[in-house]
Design a protein around this motif. Structure first.
Motif, PDB file in Angstrom:
ATOM      1  N   ALA A  87      28.761  47.580  25.691  1.00  0.00           N
ATOM      2  CA  ALA A  87      29.467  46.834  27.225  1.00  0.00           C
ATOM      3  C   ALA A  87      29.175  46.976  28.413  1.00  0.00           C
ATOM      4  O   ALA A  87      29.157  46.166  29.568  1.00  0.00           O
ATOM      5  N   SER A 149      31.456  39.848  32.777  1.00  0.00           N
ATOM      6  CA  SER A 149      30.640  41.197  31.751  1.00  0.00           C
ATOM      7  C   SER A 149      31.940  41.894  31.871  1.00  0.00           C
ATOM      8  O   SER A 149      32.254  43.176  30.710  1.00  0.00           O
ATOM      9  N   ASP A 152      34.123  40.716  29.087  1.00  0.00           N
ATOM     10  CA  ASP A 152      33.051  41.232  27.852  1.00  0.00           C
ATOM     11  C   ASP A 152      33.547  42.682  27.502  1.00  0.00           C
ATOM     12  O   ASP A 152      34.216  42.996  26.167  1.00  0.00           O
ATOM     13  N   THR A 155      37.491  42.219  25.885  1.00  0.00           N
ATOM     14  CA  THR A 155      36.768  42.133  23.966  1.00  0.00           C
ATOM     15  C   THR A 155      36.105  43.018  23.752  1.00  0.00           C
ATOM     16  O   THR A 155      36.882  42.688  22.735  1.00  0.00           O
ATOM     17  N   GLY A 293      38.201  36.598  25.417  1.00  0.00           N
ATOM     18  CA  GLY A 293      36.909  35.701  25.206  1.00  0.00           C
ATOM     19  C   GLY A 293      37.488  34.455  25.819  1.00  0.00           C
ATOM     20  O   GLY A 293      36.181  34.136  26.294  1.00  0.00           O
ATOM     21  N   ALA A 296      35.856  35.057  29.896  1.00  0.00           N
ATOM     22  CA  ALA A 296      34.545  35.921  30.087  1.00  0.00           C
ATOM     23  C   ALA A 296      33.969  34.483  29.736  1.00  0.00           C
ATOM     24  O   ALA A 296      32.993  33.655  31.107  1.00  0.00           O
TER      25      ALA A 296
END
Length: 462
Positions: A87, A149, A152, A155, A293, A296
Protein backbone atom coordinates in the motif's frame (compact mmCIF):
# COMPACT_ATOMS: atom_id res chain seq x y z
CA UNK A 1 -10.90 29.20 -29.83
CA UNK A 2 -8.79 28.57 -26.73
CA UNK A 3 -10.66 31.03 -24.52
CA UNK A 4 -13.66 28.78 -23.71
CA UNK A 5 -11.43 25.80 -22.97
CA UNK A 6 -9.13 27.82 -20.71
CA UNK A 7 -12.12 29.30 -18.91
CA UNK A 8 -13.47 25.81 -18.30
CA UNK A 9 -10.09 24.62 -17.09
CA UNK A 10 -9.75 27.54 -14.68
CA UNK A 11 -13.24 26.84 -13.33
CA UNK A 12 -11.92 23.48 -12.11
CA UNK A 13 -8.99 24.99 -10.22
CA UNK A 14 -10.69 24.15 -6.91
CA UNK A 15 -9.97 20.52 -6.04
CA UNK A 16 -12.71 18.37 -7.52
CA UNK A 17 -15.03 16.48 -5.24
CA UNK A 18 -15.93 16.86 -1.54
CA UNK A 19 -13.39 17.32 1.24
CA UNK A 20 -13.44 14.51 3.80
CA UNK A 21 -14.71 15.14 7.30
CA UNK A 22 -15.15 12.48 9.98
CA UNK A 23 -18.82 11.46 10.28
CA UNK A 24 -20.44 13.78 12.81
CA UNK A 25 -23.76 11.97 13.19
CA UNK A 26 -22.88 8.32 13.53
CA UNK A 27 -23.06 5.44 15.96
CA UNK A 28 -19.64 6.46 17.29
CA UNK A 29 -20.82 9.90 18.41
CA UNK A 30 -24.02 8.76 20.14
CA UNK A 31 -23.95 9.41 23.92
CA UNK A 32 -24.91 5.79 24.61
CA UNK A 33 -21.82 4.62 22.72
CA UNK A 34 -19.45 7.00 24.51
CA UNK A 35 -20.38 6.19 28.10
CA UNK A 36 -19.49 3.50 30.62
CA UNK A 37 -20.21 -0.13 29.81
CA UNK A 38 -23.45 -1.43 31.29
CA UNK A 39 -21.85 -4.77 32.15
CA UNK A 40 -18.82 -3.22 33.90
CA UNK A 41 -20.70 -1.88 36.93
CA UNK A 42 -18.86 -4.25 39.23
CA UNK A 43 -15.92 -4.16 41.62
CA UNK A 44 -14.12 -6.62 39.34
CA UNK A 45 -13.67 -3.81 36.78
CA UNK A 46 -12.14 -0.35 36.85
CA UNK A 47 -12.66 2.68 34.61
CA UNK A 48 -8.92 2.96 33.98
CA UNK A 49 -7.73 2.82 30.37
CA UNK A 50 -6.72 -0.61 29.11
CA UNK A 51 -2.92 -0.65 28.66
CA UNK A 52 -1.55 -1.44 25.20
CA UNK A 53 0.33 -4.47 26.50
CA UNK A 54 -2.53 -5.90 28.55
CA UNK A 55 -0.94 -9.35 28.96
CA UNK A 56 1.54 -7.80 31.38
CA UNK A 57 -1.33 -7.41 33.85
CA UNK A 58 -0.90 -11.12 34.59
CA UNK A 59 2.65 -10.49 35.82
CA UNK A 60 3.83 -13.70 34.10
CA UNK A 61 7.28 -13.44 32.46
CA UNK A 62 6.69 -16.55 30.33
CA UNK A 63 3.48 -15.13 28.90
CA UNK A 64 5.19 -11.79 28.22
CA UNK A 65 8.00 -13.52 26.34
CA UNK A 66 5.62 -15.65 24.27
CA UNK A 67 3.51 -12.71 23.14
CA UNK A 68 6.58 -10.68 22.19
CA UNK A 69 7.95 -13.61 20.18
CA UNK A 70 4.61 -14.08 18.43
CA UNK A 71 4.39 -10.39 17.52
CA UNK A 72 7.88 -10.63 16.01
CA UNK A 73 7.56 -13.89 14.07
CA UNK A 74 3.88 -14.69 13.43
CA UNK A 75 3.20 -15.49 9.77
CA UNK A 76 -0.13 -13.62 9.65
CA UNK A 77 1.67 -10.52 10.87
CA UNK A 78 4.32 -10.96 8.21
CA UNK A 79 1.56 -11.02 5.59
CA UNK A 80 0.02 -7.88 7.12
CA UNK A 81 3.40 -6.13 7.05
CA UNK A 82 3.84 -7.05 3.37
CA UNK A 83 0.35 -5.72 2.59
CA UNK A 84 1.27 -2.44 4.28
CA UNK A 85 4.49 -2.20 2.24
CA UNK A 86 2.47 -2.75 -0.94
CA UNK A 87 0.00 0.00 0.00
CA UNK A 88 2.87 2.38 0.73
CA UNK A 89 4.33 1.60 -2.71
CA UNK A 90 0.98 2.45 -4.30
CA UNK A 91 1.04 5.78 -2.46
CA UNK A 92 4.52 6.54 -3.77
CA UNK A 93 3.28 5.74 -7.28
CA UNK A 94 0.39 8.17 -6.87
CA UNK A 95 2.73 10.88 -5.57
CA UNK A 96 5.04 10.36 -8.54
CA UNK A 97 2.21 11.41 -10.87
CA UNK A 98 2.82 15.06 -9.96
CA UNK A 99 6.53 15.01 -10.84
CA UNK A 100 8.14 15.98 -14.13
CA UNK A 101 7.87 13.36 -16.83
CA UNK A 102 10.53 13.04 -19.50
CA UNK A 103 10.71 11.23 -22.83
CA UNK A 104 13.89 10.60 -24.85
CA UNK A 105 13.49 9.50 -28.46
CA UNK A 106 15.81 8.87 -31.38
CA UNK A 107 15.85 7.35 -34.82
CA UNK A 108 17.72 7.05 -38.13
CA UNK A 109 16.43 6.89 -41.71
CA UNK A 110 17.80 6.06 -45.13
CA UNK A 111 16.01 7.88 -47.94
CA UNK A 112 16.53 7.52 -51.71
CA UNK A 113 14.49 9.62 -54.14
CA UNK A 114 12.34 7.66 -56.56
CA UNK A 115 14.01 7.00 -59.91
CA UNK A 116 17.50 7.09 -58.46
CA UNK A 117 19.74 4.31 -59.60
CA UNK A 118 19.95 1.51 -57.13
CA UNK A 119 23.72 1.72 -57.05
CA UNK A 120 23.66 5.30 -55.74
CA UNK A 121 23.64 5.79 -51.92
CA UNK A 122 20.62 7.38 -50.25
CA UNK A 123 20.52 10.22 -47.73
CA UNK A 124 20.99 9.17 -44.09
CA UNK A 125 18.92 11.22 -41.68
CA UNK A 126 18.50 11.26 -37.91
CA UNK A 127 16.05 12.49 -35.32
CA UNK A 128 16.89 13.02 -31.59
CA UNK A 129 14.46 14.54 -29.15
CA UNK A 130 13.98 15.20 -25.43
CA UNK A 131 10.62 16.30 -24.09
CA UNK A 132 9.45 17.06 -20.55
CA UNK A 133 6.05 17.80 -19.06
CA UNK A 134 4.71 18.78 -15.66
CA UNK A 135 1.03 18.36 -14.75
CA UNK A 136 -0.51 21.47 -13.22
CA UNK A 137 -3.33 19.40 -11.67
CA UNK A 138 -5.66 22.40 -11.68
CA UNK A 139 -8.68 20.18 -11.07
CA UNK A 140 -7.00 18.27 -8.25
CA UNK A 141 -7.30 14.81 -9.80
CA UNK A 142 -3.79 13.81 -8.77
CA UNK A 143 -4.25 15.43 -5.37
CA UNK A 144 -7.38 13.40 -4.72
CA UNK A 145 -5.71 10.21 -5.91
CA UNK A 146 -2.87 10.81 -3.43
CA UNK A 147 -5.41 11.43 -0.66
CA UNK A 148 -7.14 8.16 -1.50
CA UNK A 149 -3.86 6.21 -1.52
CA UNK A 150 -2.75 7.79 1.77
CA UNK A 151 -6.05 6.79 3.39
CA UNK A 152 -5.63 3.29 1.93
CA UNK A 153 -2.23 3.05 3.64
CA UNK A 154 -3.86 3.96 6.96
CA UNK A 155 -6.63 1.42 6.30
CA UNK A 156 -4.09 -1.36 5.73
CA UNK A 157 -2.11 -0.21 8.78
CA UNK A 158 -5.28 -0.51 10.88
CA UNK A 159 -5.85 -4.01 9.48
CA UNK A 160 -2.28 -4.89 10.45
CA UNK A 161 -2.93 -3.58 13.97
CA UNK A 162 -6.04 -5.74 14.23
CA UNK A 163 -3.94 -8.76 13.32
CA UNK A 164 -1.61 -7.81 16.19
CA UNK A 165 -4.58 -7.69 18.54
CA UNK A 166 -5.72 -11.13 17.39
CA UNK A 167 -2.24 -12.67 17.58
CA UNK A 168 -1.67 -11.37 21.13
CA UNK A 169 -5.03 -12.76 22.27
CA UNK A 170 -4.52 -16.10 20.50
CA UNK A 171 -1.09 -16.50 22.09
CA UNK A 172 -2.43 -15.75 25.55
CA UNK A 173 -5.29 -18.21 24.98
CA UNK A 174 -2.94 -20.97 23.83
CA UNK A 175 -0.70 -20.39 26.85
CA UNK A 176 -3.74 -20.43 29.14
CA UNK A 177 -4.86 -23.67 27.48
CA UNK A 178 -1.56 -25.35 28.36
CA UNK A 179 -1.69 -24.09 31.95
CA UNK A 180 -5.37 -24.99 32.26
CA UNK A 181 -4.77 -28.54 31.03
CA UNK A 182 -2.04 -29.06 33.61
CA UNK A 183 -4.17 -27.43 36.31
CA UNK A 184 -7.18 -29.63 35.49
CA UNK A 185 -4.93 -32.68 35.29
CA UNK A 186 -3.60 -31.98 38.79
CA UNK A 187 -7.12 -31.48 40.19
CA UNK A 188 -8.38 -34.73 38.70
CA UNK A 189 -5.30 -36.61 39.88
CA UNK A 190 -6.09 -35.51 43.43
CA UNK A 191 -9.59 -36.93 43.01
CA UNK A 192 -8.13 -40.19 41.69
CA UNK A 193 -5.72 -40.32 44.65
CA UNK A 194 -8.63 -39.92 47.08
CA UNK A 195 -10.62 -42.62 45.32
CA UNK A 196 -7.59 -44.90 45.31
CA UNK A 197 -7.24 -44.45 49.07
CA UNK A 198 -10.85 -45.58 49.39
CA UNK A 199 -10.13 -48.55 47.12
CA UNK A 200 -7.13 -49.56 49.26
CA UNK A 201 -9.19 -49.24 52.45
CA UNK A 202 -11.97 -51.30 50.91
CA UNK A 203 -9.53 -54.03 49.89
CA UNK A 204 -8.13 -54.17 53.43
CA UNK A 205 -11.62 -54.40 54.89
CA UNK A 206 -12.50 -57.17 52.46
CA UNK A 207 -9.39 -59.12 53.42
CA UNK A 208 -10.31 -58.61 57.09
CA UNK A 209 -13.79 -59.93 56.54
CA UNK A 210 -15.57 -56.60 57.03
CA UNK A 211 -16.27 -55.82 53.39
CA UNK A 212 -17.57 -57.48 50.25
CA UNK A 213 -16.16 -58.13 46.81
CA UNK A 214 -18.97 -55.94 45.47
CA UNK A 215 -17.65 -52.98 47.47
CA UNK A 216 -14.17 -53.55 46.06
CA UNK A 217 -15.40 -53.73 42.48
CA UNK A 218 -17.43 -50.53 42.86
CA UNK A 219 -14.42 -48.72 44.33
CA UNK A 220 -12.25 -49.98 41.50
CA UNK A 221 -14.83 -48.81 38.94
CA UNK A 222 -14.80 -45.30 40.43
CA UNK A 223 -10.99 -45.15 40.16
CA UNK A 224 -11.02 -46.45 36.60
CA UNK A 225 -13.71 -43.96 35.52
CA UNK A 226 -11.76 -41.01 36.90
CA UNK A 227 -8.45 -42.17 35.43
CA UNK A 228 -10.09 -42.54 32.01
CA UNK A 229 -10.50 -38.78 31.84
CA UNK A 230 -6.83 -37.95 32.47
CA UNK A 231 -5.50 -38.54 28.92
CA UNK A 232 -7.89 -35.90 27.55
CA UNK A 233 -6.18 -33.21 29.62
CA UNK A 234 -2.79 -34.32 28.35
CA UNK A 235 -4.10 -34.07 24.78
CA UNK A 236 -5.43 -30.54 25.46
CA UNK A 237 -2.04 -29.52 26.81
CA UNK A 238 -0.23 -30.82 23.74
CA UNK A 239 -2.72 -29.15 21.41
CA UNK A 240 -2.04 -25.86 23.18
CA UNK A 241 1.71 -26.34 22.82
CA UNK A 242 1.38 -27.07 19.10
CA UNK A 243 -0.82 -24.00 18.67
CA UNK A 244 1.78 -21.89 20.46
CA UNK A 245 4.46 -23.15 18.09
CA UNK A 246 2.36 -22.17 15.07
CA UNK A 247 1.66 -18.71 16.49
CA UNK A 248 5.39 -18.26 17.06
CA UNK A 249 6.12 -19.16 13.44
CA UNK A 250 7.62 -22.55 14.27
CA UNK A 251 6.99 -26.17 13.37
CA UNK A 252 4.84 -28.05 15.92
CA UNK A 253 7.81 -30.16 17.00
CA UNK A 254 9.59 -26.97 18.01
CA UNK A 255 7.01 -25.96 20.60
CA UNK A 256 8.27 -23.96 23.62
CA UNK A 257 9.47 -26.64 26.03
CA UNK A 258 9.69 -24.27 28.99
CA UNK A 259 5.89 -23.85 28.92
CA UNK A 260 5.15 -27.57 29.06
CA UNK A 261 5.11 -27.70 32.86
CA UNK A 262 2.97 -24.57 33.41
CA UNK A 263 0.54 -25.56 36.15
CA UNK A 264 -0.90 -22.29 37.51
CA UNK A 265 -3.62 -20.43 35.68
CA UNK A 266 -2.77 -16.82 34.70
CA UNK A 267 -4.28 -14.59 37.38
CA UNK A 268 -5.00 -10.87 37.37
CA UNK A 269 -3.53 -9.05 40.34
CA UNK A 270 -6.09 -6.21 40.41
CA UNK A 271 -9.43 -5.12 39.00
CA UNK A 272 -9.61 -5.36 35.23
CA UNK A 273 -9.16 -1.95 33.51
CA UNK A 274 -11.78 -1.61 30.78
CA UNK A 275 -12.25 2.13 30.23
CA UNK A 276 -15.49 3.15 28.51
CA UNK A 277 -17.14 3.16 25.10
CA UNK A 278 -15.28 6.26 23.91
CA UNK A 279 -11.93 4.63 24.71
CA UNK A 280 -12.97 1.46 22.89
CA UNK A 281 -13.96 3.42 19.77
CA UNK A 282 -10.60 5.19 19.76
CA UNK A 283 -8.66 1.98 20.31
CA UNK A 284 -10.32 -0.67 18.12
CA UNK A 285 -8.29 -0.99 14.90
CA UNK A 286 -11.26 -2.29 12.90
CA UNK A 287 -13.19 0.90 13.69
CA UNK A 288 -10.25 2.98 12.52
CA UNK A 289 -10.01 0.79 9.43
CA UNK A 290 -13.67 1.45 8.61
CA UNK A 291 -13.26 5.22 9.16
CA UNK A 292 -10.20 5.41 6.92
CA UNK A 293 -12.14 3.53 4.25
CA UNK A 294 -14.67 6.39 4.21
CA UNK A 295 -11.82 8.89 3.75
CA UNK A 296 -10.31 6.92 0.87
CA UNK A 297 -13.59 6.55 -1.01
CA UNK A 298 -14.50 10.21 -0.42
CA UNK A 299 -11.26 11.16 -2.18
CA UNK A 300 -12.16 8.83 -5.04
CA UNK A 301 -15.33 10.84 -5.60
CA UNK A 302 -12.97 13.72 -6.44
CA UNK A 303 -10.97 11.52 -8.79
CA UNK A 304 -14.14 10.64 -10.68
CA UNK A 305 -15.34 14.26 -10.70
CA UNK A 306 -12.03 15.47 -12.16
CA UNK A 307 -12.76 13.55 -15.36
CA UNK A 308 -15.30 16.25 -16.21
CA UNK A 309 -12.46 18.74 -16.75
CA UNK A 310 -9.40 18.90 -19.02
CA UNK A 311 -5.95 17.88 -17.81
CA UNK A 312 -3.46 20.76 -18.15
CA UNK A 313 0.31 20.70 -17.87
CA UNK A 314 3.39 22.63 -18.90
CA UNK A 315 5.71 20.98 -21.37
CA UNK A 316 8.68 21.60 -23.59
CA UNK A 317 10.90 19.76 -26.01
CA UNK A 318 14.38 19.96 -27.51
CA UNK A 319 15.38 18.19 -30.68
CA UNK A 320 17.90 17.67 -33.45
CA UNK A 321 16.81 16.46 -36.86
CA UNK A 322 18.02 16.47 -40.44
CA UNK A 323 20.57 14.82 -42.68
CA UNK A 324 23.43 13.17 -40.84
CA UNK A 325 25.97 15.26 -42.70
CA UNK A 326 24.54 18.45 -41.12
CA UNK A 327 24.46 17.12 -37.58
CA UNK A 328 25.37 19.75 -35.02
CA UNK A 329 24.57 22.73 -37.20
CA UNK A 330 22.15 25.37 -36.02
CA UNK A 331 19.68 24.41 -38.70
CA UNK A 332 19.19 20.97 -37.15
CA UNK A 333 18.20 22.29 -33.70
CA UNK A 334 14.61 22.93 -32.62
CA UNK A 335 12.67 23.52 -29.39
CA UNK A 336 9.15 24.23 -28.11
CA UNK A 337 7.61 25.36 -24.83
CA UNK A 338 4.02 25.82 -23.91
CA UNK A 339 0.91 24.53 -22.16
CA UNK A 340 -0.29 21.04 -22.97
CA UNK A 341 -4.04 20.66 -22.92
CA UNK A 342 -5.45 17.16 -22.83
CA UNK A 343 -9.18 16.57 -22.85
CA UNK A 344 -10.89 13.54 -24.26
CA UNK A 345 -14.32 15.24 -24.33
CA UNK A 346 -15.75 12.58 -22.01
CA UNK A 347 -19.16 11.06 -22.30
CA UNK A 348 -20.62 13.12 -19.48
CA UNK A 349 -23.42 10.68 -18.60
CA UNK A 350 -20.77 7.98 -18.14
CA UNK A 351 -18.68 10.23 -15.90
CA UNK A 352 -21.75 11.26 -13.91
CA UNK A 353 -22.60 7.59 -13.45
CA UNK A 354 -19.11 6.93 -12.12
CA UNK A 355 -19.45 9.85 -9.71
CA UNK A 356 -22.77 8.42 -8.52
CA UNK A 357 -21.11 5.04 -7.99
CA UNK A 358 -18.36 6.66 -5.94
CA UNK A 359 -20.96 8.57 -3.87
CA UNK A 360 -22.89 5.36 -3.24
CA UNK A 361 -19.71 3.64 -2.09
CA UNK A 362 -19.18 6.39 0.48
CA UNK A 363 -22.73 5.88 1.77
CA UNK A 364 -22.04 2.16 2.07
CA UNK A 365 -18.82 2.94 3.93
CA UNK A 366 -20.73 5.13 6.40
CA UNK A 367 -23.19 2.32 7.07
CA UNK A 368 -20.33 -0.14 7.44
CA UNK A 369 -18.61 2.20 9.90
CA UNK A 370 -21.75 2.39 12.05
CA UNK A 371 -22.09 -1.38 11.92
CA UNK A 372 -18.47 -1.87 12.95
CA UNK A 373 -18.90 0.47 15.94
CA UNK A 374 -22.11 -1.22 17.08
CA UNK A 375 -20.59 -4.69 16.70
CA UNK A 376 -17.52 -3.66 18.70
CA UNK A 377 -19.69 -2.33 21.52
CA UNK A 378 -21.80 -5.49 21.45
CA UNK A 379 -18.74 -7.71 21.65
CA UNK A 380 -17.38 -5.74 24.60
CA UNK A 381 -20.66 -5.76 26.53
CA UNK A 382 -21.16 -9.47 25.83
CA UNK A 383 -17.63 -10.35 26.96
CA UNK A 384 -17.98 -8.28 30.14
CA UNK A 385 -21.36 -9.78 30.99
CA UNK A 386 -20.10 -13.30 30.35
CA UNK A 387 -17.15 -12.71 32.65
CA UNK A 388 -19.38 -11.32 35.40
CA UNK A 389 -21.74 -14.28 35.28
CA UNK A 390 -18.97 -16.83 35.07
CA UNK A 391 -17.22 -15.19 38.03
CA UNK A 392 -20.39 -15.57 40.09
CA UNK A 393 -20.74 -19.15 38.89
CA UNK A 394 -17.10 -19.89 39.79
CA UNK A 395 -17.62 -18.58 43.33
CA UNK A 396 -20.71 -20.80 43.71
CA UNK A 397 -18.89 -23.84 42.34
CA UNK A 398 -15.99 -23.24 44.72
CA UNK A 399 -18.46 -23.30 47.63
CA UNK A 400 -20.05 -26.46 46.25
CA UNK A 401 -16.61 -28.10 45.94
CA UNK A 402 -15.75 -27.18 49.53
CA UNK A 403 -19.05 -28.58 50.76
CA UNK A 404 -18.56 -31.76 48.74
CA UNK A 405 -15.08 -32.11 50.26
CA UNK A 406 -16.48 -31.86 53.78
CA UNK A 407 -19.23 -34.35 52.91
CA UNK A 408 -16.76 -36.83 51.43
CA UNK A 409 -14.49 -36.55 54.47
CA UNK A 410 -17.44 -37.16 56.81
CA UNK A 411 -18.65 -40.12 54.76
CA UNK A 412 -15.15 -41.60 54.90
CA UNK A 413 -15.00 -41.36 58.68
CA UNK A 414 -18.45 -42.87 59.11
CA UNK A 415 -17.56 -45.74 56.82
CA UNK A 416 -14.25 -46.48 58.53
CA UNK A 417 -15.94 -46.58 61.96
CA UNK A 418 -18.73 -48.79 60.68
CA UNK A 419 -21.44 -46.15 61.03
CA UNK A 420 -21.94 -45.50 57.34
CA UNK A 421 -22.52 -47.67 54.29
CA UNK A 422 -20.14 -47.95 51.36
CA UNK A 423 -22.66 -46.68 48.82
CA UNK A 424 -22.95 -43.37 50.69
CA UNK A 425 -19.18 -43.05 50.64
CA UNK A 426 -19.01 -43.66 46.91
CA UNK A 427 -21.81 -41.15 46.28
CA UNK A 428 -20.00 -38.54 48.36
CA UNK A 429 -16.75 -39.09 46.52
CA UNK A 430 -18.51 -39.03 43.15
CA UNK A 431 -20.07 -35.71 44.11
CA UNK A 432 -16.66 -34.42 45.15
CA UNK A 433 -15.12 -35.51 41.85
CA UNK A 434 -17.85 -33.75 39.88
CA UNK A 435 -17.57 -30.62 42.02
CA UNK A 436 -13.79 -30.51 41.64
CA UNK A 437 -14.05 -30.91 37.87
CA UNK A 438 -16.77 -28.27 37.57
CA UNK A 439 -14.88 -25.77 39.75
CA UNK A 440 -11.67 -26.31 37.77
CA UNK A 441 -13.48 -25.92 34.42
CA UNK A 442 -15.11 -22.71 35.67
CA UNK A 443 -11.74 -21.23 36.62
CA UNK A 444 -10.37 -22.14 33.20
CA UNK A 445 -13.35 -20.48 31.54
CA UNK A 446 -12.82 -17.37 33.64
CA UNK A 447 -9.32 -16.90 32.23
CA UNK A 448 -10.63 -17.35 28.68
CA UNK A 449 -13.34 -14.76 29.42
CA UNK A 450 -10.70 -12.28 30.56
CA UNK A 451 -8.76 -12.69 27.33
CA UNK A 452 -12.00 -12.32 25.36
CA UNK A 453 -12.56 -8.96 27.08
CA UNK A 454 -9.05 -7.76 26.19
CA UNK A 455 -9.66 -8.84 22.58
CA UNK A 456 -13.05 -7.11 22.43
CA UNK A 457 -11.54 -3.92 23.83
CA UNK A 458 -8.92 -3.91 21.05
CA UNK A 459 -5.81 -4.07 23.22
CA UNK A 460 -2.50 -5.26 21.84
CA UNK A 461 -1.14 -2.47 19.64
CA UNK A 462 0.26 1.00 20.26
Amino acid sequence: MWAPLLALALSACATAGPDYRPPEKSAATAPAAQGAFLSAQDSRFSNAELPDYWWRLYDDPRLDALVEQALAANTDLRVADANLSAAQAVLREAEAERTIGTTLSGGATLARPSGTAESLPGVVGYDLGLSASYPLDLNGRIRRAIEASAADVETVAAARDYVRVSVAAATARAYAQVCAANYSLAVNRRVVALQRETLNATQRLFKGGRGTAFDVSRAQAAVDASEAGLPAFAAQRQAGLYLLATLLGRAPADYPKDVEDCAALPMLQAAMPVGDGAALIRRRPDIRQAERGIAADTARVGVATADLYPQIGIGGSLGLAGPLRSAGSGASFGMSLGPLLSWSFPNRPVVRARIAQADAQVQADLARFDGTVLEALRQAETALESYRRHADQTAALDRARDSAGVSAAQAGKLFRFGRGDFLSLLDAQRSLANAEASAAAARVQLVQDQIAIFLALGGGWS
